[in-house]
Write a protein that holds these residues in place. Structure first.
Motif, PDB file in Angstrom:
ATOM      1  N   GLY A   1       0.814  -1.205   0.000  1.00 29.57           N
ATOM      2  CA  GLY A   1       0.000   0.000   0.000  1.00 29.57           C
ATOM      3  C   GLY A   1       0.851   1.261   0.000  1.00 29.57           C
ATOM      4  O   GLY A   1       1.933   1.301   0.596  1.00 29.57           O
ATOM      5  N   SER A   2       0.333   2.290  -0.654  1.00 27.87           N
ATOM      6  CA  SER A   2       1.015   3.584  -0.679  1.00 27.87           C
ATOM      7  C   SER A   2       0.752   4.326   0.622  1.00 27.87           C
ATOM      8  O   SER A   2      -0.012   3.867   1.479  1.00 27.87           O
ATOM      9  CB  SER A   2       0.504   4.406  -1.860  1.00 27.87           C
ATOM     10  N   LEU A   3       1.376   5.502   0.753  1.00 25.76           N
ATOM     11  CA  LEU A   3       1.132   6.331   1.933  1.00 25.76           C
ATOM     12  C   LEU A   3      -0.337   6.697   2.030  1.00 25.76           C
ATOM     13  O   LEU A   3      -0.926   6.667   3.122  1.00 25.76           O
ATOM     14  CB  LEU A   3       1.994   7.601   1.868  1.00 25.76           C
ATOM     15  N   LEU A   4      -0.950   7.011   0.904  1.00 31.09           N
ATOM     16  CA  LEU A   4      -2.381   7.349   0.900  1.00 31.09           C
ATOM     17  C   LEU A   4      -3.220   6.152   1.326  1.00 31.09           C
ATOM     18  O   LEU A   4      -4.202   6.305   2.074  1.00 31.09           O
ATOM     19  CB  LEU A   4      -2.804   7.825  -0.492  1.00 31.09           C
ATOM     20  N   ASP A   5      -2.841   4.953   0.866  1.00 29.27           N
ATOM     21  CA  ASP A   5      -3.563   3.745   1.268  1.00 29.27           C
ATOM     22  C   ASP A   5      -3.470   3.537   2.776  1.00 29.27           C
ATOM     23  O   ASP A   5      -4.462   3.210   3.431  1.00 29.27           O
ATOM     24  CB  ASP A   5      -3.007   2.516   0.540  1.00 29.27           C
ATOM     25  N   TRP A   6      -2.281   3.734   3.328  1.00 26.80           N
ATOM     26  CA  TRP A   6      -2.096   3.569   4.768  1.00 26.80           C
ATOM     27  C   TRP A   6      -2.877   4.611   5.555  1.00 26.80           C
ATOM     28  O   TRP A   6      -3.494   4.299   6.578  1.00 26.80           O
ATOM     29  CB  TRP A   6      -0.601   3.641   5.118  1.00 26.80           C
ATOM     30  N   LEU A   7      -2.866   5.847   5.084  1.00 26.98           N
ATOM     31  CA  LEU A   7      -3.641   6.890   5.759  1.00 26.98           C
ATOM     32  C   LEU A   7      -5.133   6.574   5.698  1.00 26.98           C
ATOM     33  O   LEU A   7      -5.862   6.799   6.676  1.00 26.98           O
ATOM     34  CB  LEU A   7      -3.357   8.251   5.122  1.00 26.98           C
ATOM     35  N   SER A   8      -5.585   6.047   4.578  1.00 28.85           N
ATOM     36  CA  SER A   8      -6.999   5.661   4.447  1.00 28.85           C
ATOM     37  C   SER A   8      -7.326   4.514   5.389  1.00 28.85           C
ATOM     38  O   SER A   8      -8.397   4.501   6.017  1.00 28.85           O
ATOM     39  CB  SER A   8      -7.303   5.258   3.000  1.00 28.85           C
ATOM     40  N   ALA A   9      -6.417   3.541   5.493  1.00 29.64           N
ATOM     41  CA  ALA A   9      -6.633   2.421   6.404  1.00 29.64           C
ATOM     42  C   ALA A   9      -6.687   2.896   7.849  1.00 29.64           C
ATOM     43  O   ALA A   9      -7.545   2.461   8.630  1.00 29.64           O
ATOM     44  CB  ALA A   9      -5.525   1.378   6.224  1.00 29.64           C
ATOM     45  N   ILE A  10      -5.782   3.804   8.220  1.00 22.13           N
ATOM     46  CA  ILE A  10      -5.783   4.343   9.580  1.00 22.13           C
ATOM     47  C   ILE A  10      -7.083   5.096   9.848  1.00 22.13           C
ATOM     48  O   ILE A  10      -7.689   4.978  10.917  1.00 22.13           O
ATOM     49  CB  ILE A  10      -4.568   5.259   9.786  1.00 22.13           C
ATOM     50  N   GLY A  11      -7.529   5.879   8.870  1.00 24.00           N
ATOM     51  CA  GLY A  11      -8.786   6.599   9.026  1.00 24.00           C
ATOM     52  C   GLY A  11      -9.958   5.670   9.220  1.00 24.00           C
ATOM     53  O   GLY A  11     -10.844   5.926  10.059  1.00 24.00           O
ATOM     54  N   LEU A  12      -9.979   4.576   8.463  1.00 19.21           N
ATOM     55  CA  LEU A  12     -11.065   3.600   8.600  1.00 19.21           C
ATOM     56  C   LEU A  12     -11.032   2.934   9.974  1.00 19.21           C
ATOM     57  O   LEU A  12     -12.080   2.726  10.605  1.00 19.21           O
ATOM     58  CB  LEU A  12     -10.956   2.541   7.494  1.00 19.21           C
ATOM     59  N   VAL A  13      -9.838   2.612  10.461  1.00 18.99           N
ATOM     60  CA  VAL A  13      -9.707   1.994  11.778  1.00 18.99           C
ATOM     61  C   VAL A  13     -10.169   2.947  12.878  1.00 18.99           C
ATOM     62  O   VAL A  13     -10.860   2.552  13.825  1.00 18.99           O
ATOM     63  CB  VAL A  13      -8.247   1.552  12.018  1.00 18.99           C
TER      64      VAL A  13
ATOM     65  N   PRO B   1     -16.988  -6.621   5.151  1.00 14.93           N
ATOM     66  CA  PRO B   1     -16.553  -5.529   4.259  1.00 14.93           C
ATOM     67  C   PRO B   1     -15.509  -4.617   4.884  1.00 14.93           C
ATOM     68  O   PRO B   1     -14.661  -4.065   4.171  1.00 14.93           O
ATOM     69  CB  PRO B   1     -17.856  -4.769   3.962  1.00 14.93           C
ATOM     70  N   ILE B   2     -15.553  -4.444   6.216  1.00 15.53           N
ATOM     71  CA  ILE B   2     -14.541  -3.632   6.880  1.00 15.53           C
ATOM     72  C   ILE B   2     -13.174  -4.294   6.746  1.00 15.53           C
ATOM     73  O   ILE B   2     -12.171  -3.646   6.422  1.00 15.53           O
ATOM     74  CB  ILE B   2     -14.909  -3.413   8.359  1.00 15.53           C
TER      75      ILE B   2
ATOM     76  N   GLY C   1      -7.625  -4.661   1.219  1.00 19.97           N
ATOM     77  CA  GLY C   1      -7.317  -4.051  -0.063  1.00 19.97           C
ATOM     78  C   GLY C   1      -6.401  -2.845   0.068  1.00 19.97           C
ATOM     79  O   GLY C   1      -5.463  -2.670  -0.713  1.00 19.97           O
ATOM     80  N   LEU C   2      -6.640  -2.015   1.079  1.00 21.05           N
ATOM     81  CA  LEU C   2      -5.805  -0.826   1.281  1.00 21.05           C
ATOM     82  C   LEU C   2      -4.379  -1.206   1.633  1.00 21.05           C
ATOM     83  O   LEU C   2      -3.417  -0.634   1.101  1.00 21.05           O
ATOM     84  CB  LEU C   2      -6.412   0.048   2.382  1.00 21.05           C
ATOM     85  N   LEU C   3      -4.206  -2.177   2.538  1.00 21.94           N
ATOM     86  CA  LEU C   3      -2.856  -2.573   2.947  1.00 21.94           C
ATOM     87  C   LEU C   3      -2.113  -3.307   1.834  1.00 21.94           C
ATOM     88  O   LEU C   3      -0.878  -3.291   1.789  1.00 21.94           O
ATOM     89  CB  LEU C   3      -2.924  -3.438   4.204  1.00 21.94           C
ATOM     90  N   ALA C   4      -2.860  -3.946   0.934  1.00 20.81           N
ATOM     91  CA  ALA C   4      -2.236  -4.653  -0.182  1.00 20.81           C
ATOM     92  C   ALA C   4      -1.980  -3.730  -1.367  1.00 20.81           C
ATOM     93  O   ALA C   4      -1.364  -4.144  -2.361  1.00 20.81           O
ATOM     94  CB  ALA C   4      -3.117  -5.821  -0.621  1.00 20.81           C
ATOM     95  N   GLY C   5      -2.460  -2.491  -1.289  1.00 24.87           N
ATOM     96  CA  GLY C   5      -2.277  -1.567  -2.397  1.00 24.87           C
ATOM     97  C   GLY C   5      -3.272  -1.759  -3.511  1.00 24.87           C
ATOM     98  O   GLY C   5      -3.096  -1.239  -4.613  1.00 24.87           O
ATOM     99  N   THR C   6      -4.354  -2.512  -3.241  1.00 23.10           N
ATOM    100  CA  THR C   6      -5.402  -2.746  -4.244  1.00 23.10           C
ATOM    101  C   THR C   6      -6.758  -2.397  -3.640  1.00 23.10           C
ATOM    102  O   THR C   6      -7.608  -3.269  -3.444  1.00 23.10           O
ATOM    103  CB  THR C   6      -5.399  -4.211  -4.707  1.00 23.10           C
ATOM    104  N   PRO C   7      -6.967  -1.128  -3.310  1.00 23.92           N
ATOM    105  CA  PRO C   7      -8.218  -0.748  -2.644  1.00 23.92           C
ATOM    106  C   PRO C   7      -9.438  -1.006  -3.513  1.00 23.92           C
ATOM    107  O   PRO C   7      -9.390  -0.843  -4.735  1.00 23.92           O
ATOM    108  CB  PRO C   7      -8.028   0.749  -2.376  1.00 23.92           C
TER     109      PRO C   7
END
Length: 253
Positions: free
Chosen positions: A135-147, A209-210, A216-222
């Motif tokens: 995952g990219s930085l944006l993917d990680w930030l999105s994952a953190i936001g979801l958590v 789904p969560i 998907g976000l952590l794998a870089g395939t959201p």
């Protein structure tokens, strides 16, 4: 001091109080932080080779273990809320003119802090076990936001459960379905590998789904579909928990 400033100050005091109570309770610390790590080591290091999921099992399991880390600390939160209610602590806060919203917000934010500490421990353990993220930085930030959204939403729902229960014991017991629900999702194995009945339940329950959105976000395939469904479930759980908690608090306090 303004009303808003007073409420924020009261919330900070309640947060500090609740967090100190949690830290001083070794059982709560073990259940919230250490036990999810034990579960992860057991499934990944001991049983991981038994599962065929198409990728390294630690990469597959980490998102589900993050959600498990959120759920395993809920019992302590529900018990603490109910204890404050049944032992008259909240009535003493009312006499002291503590903001009503601060009492509930303090428990929710303390629960979120406990969850974030547990998640940090899970992610650290995952990297030690070989987890790798594309995952990219944006993917990680999105994952953190979801958590964070999940922790906030389920925190309100847990507070509502604690307020609605008659005793601290039943409050803790009321969170058991939430703790068990991830095991009947795609946290451990893909839903399509489950038997009839349980497969359909896993596909349509809120945690799947969560987990898939995080995966998907952590794998870089959201996946836009999973992410939208995850956000919708989190918002729905949070709104339900907030309305239930505030209504029960007004009724019982």
């Amino acid at each position: 001091m303004s009303t808003t400033g007073s409420a924020l100050g009261d919330s900070a005091i309640m947060l500090r109080r609740n967090f100190k109570h949690t830290v001083r309770n070794p059982v709560a610390v073990f259940n919230a932080v250490l036990f999810p790590v034990v579960i992860m080591v057991m499934f990944v290091y001991v049983l991981g080779d038994a599962f065929s999921v198409g990728v390294d099992y630690v990469d597959y399991a980490t998102p589900g273990m993050i959600l498990l880390a959120v759920c395993y600390g809920l019992g302590a939160t529900a018990t603490a809320v109910n204890s404050d209610m049944t032992k008259g602590v909240i009535k003493r806060f009312k006499v002291m003119d503590v903001s009503r919203g601060a009492v509930l917000t303090g428990h929710v934010v303390a629960s979120m802090l406990n969850n974030l500490i547990a998640i940090a421990a899970i992610i650290g353990t995952a990297f030690l076990l070989g987890f790798r993220s594309s995952g990219s930085l944006l993917d990680w930030l999105s994952a953190i936001g979801l958590v964070v959204l999940l922790a906030f939403s389920i925190g309100w729902f847990t507070v509502a459960l604690g307020l609605a229960a008659k005793t601290p014991e039943t409050a803790g017991l009321g969170t058991v379905p939430l703790i068990m629900l991830p095991f009947f999702s795609s946290a451990i194995v893909p839903a399509d590998k489950m038997g009839p009945g349980i497969r359909q339940f896993a596909e349509y329950q809120p945690f799947t789904p969560i987990i898939e959105a995080l995966r998907g976000l952590l794998a870089g395939t959201p996946s836009a579909g999973d992410t939208i469904a995850a956000i919708a479930w989190c918002v729905g759980i949070g709104v339900l928990g907030y309305l239930w908690a505030t209504a029960t608090f007004k009724k019982r306090a």
